[in-house]
Design a protein around this motif. Sequence first.
Motif, mmCIF file in Angstrom:
data_model
loop_
_atom_site.group_PDB
_atom_site.id
_atom_site.type_symbol
_atom_site.label_atom_id
_atom_site.label_comp_id
_atom_site.label_asym_id
_atom_site.label_seq_id
_atom_site.Cartn_x
_atom_site.Cartn_y
_atom_site.Cartn_z
ATOM 1 N N THR A 1 0.820 -1.212 0.000
ATOM 2 C CA THR A 1 0.000 0.000 0.000
ATOM 3 C C THR A 1 0.853 1.261 0.000
ATOM 4 O O THR A 1 1.983 1.284 0.509
ATOM 5 N N GLY B 1 -3.980 3.028 0.062
ATOM 6 C CA GLY B 1 -4.565 2.139 -0.925
ATOM 7 C C GLY B 1 -3.481 1.357 -1.633
ATOM 8 O O GLY B 1 -2.302 1.737 -1.610
ATOM 9 N N GLY C 1 -8.475 -0.540 -0.310
ATOM 10 C CA GLY C 1 -8.401 0.795 0.262
ATOM 11 C C GLY C 1 -8.574 0.693 1.769
ATOM 12 O O GLY C 1 -9.306 -0.178 2.259
#
Length: 279
Positions: free
Chosen positions: A112, A140, A175
């Motif tokens: 991420t 995300g 996310g």
Amino acid sequence: MNVNLKRLILLLLIIWVGVSGYSQYRRQSSNYFIDGLSITPKIGPNIFYGDLMDDSRIGYAVGVCADREMHELLSARVQILGGSMRGTMRGQAASIIGLPALSFTNFYTEFTLGGTFRPLNFFLGYFKERTFQPYILLQGGIIYYNAKEFWLRDTDIRNWETDLWRTASGIHLIGAAGGGTTIWLNPRTKLSLEFYGTWTLGDELDAHKDWYSSNNPDKIYQTANNDFYYTATFGINFLINDSKFRNNYSYNRQTFLKNFTYFSPKSSKSKKTGKQRKW
């Protein structure tokens, strides 16, 4: 002087100037890149909220996060985290209601990119040595998963002649949002506590996107989309290089008192040895 020799000397001068300039640029760029950079190894549990989640939904996660202070209020981060998820679903039919029916295991890795916002710096002023520095997190990226789903009832295992029902693997977008806090220990080290929820653009982290009864395998039932899980981590934050931002002037005395025991003895010793401490 020979013309070729002059050309050679000129060429060497040009190369030397170019290399010197490039080296200086690299040093400046390198220093700029690590200003405010910290590394946090972390570990903790994850809590799965997909389809197979009546019991035993707690797994584990371990990884590392690199965080760079970009502004007095904001930081950018990159994180790699992996581990195992699991869960158990109880039967819904009248004859088996409440009894364990299915389970799954999932080994996963997530990558991420994101950032954090520190509200106390906004309301109270920038202060590096603040004991508790809470932050809001958004990030995300992608998750790779490899999941297996198992039968738990003896009847199903006998019918299918195996306890393994099906497998699933792949990559989904994710996310996440949440928050955490750092706890100041010394100028180089902080504790890190973090909690966030992750939404997955997919429904197979538990290998369970549909189901059917062994009595009527032709009738397929679809499950809810998008698996979800929470992650809570504990870590140790190591500062690689201090940022160029300066504390709000109102914290001058607190800054001095918090750092006095770390800098003062070394500073006194350096006067005697003629060396300066690099911190």
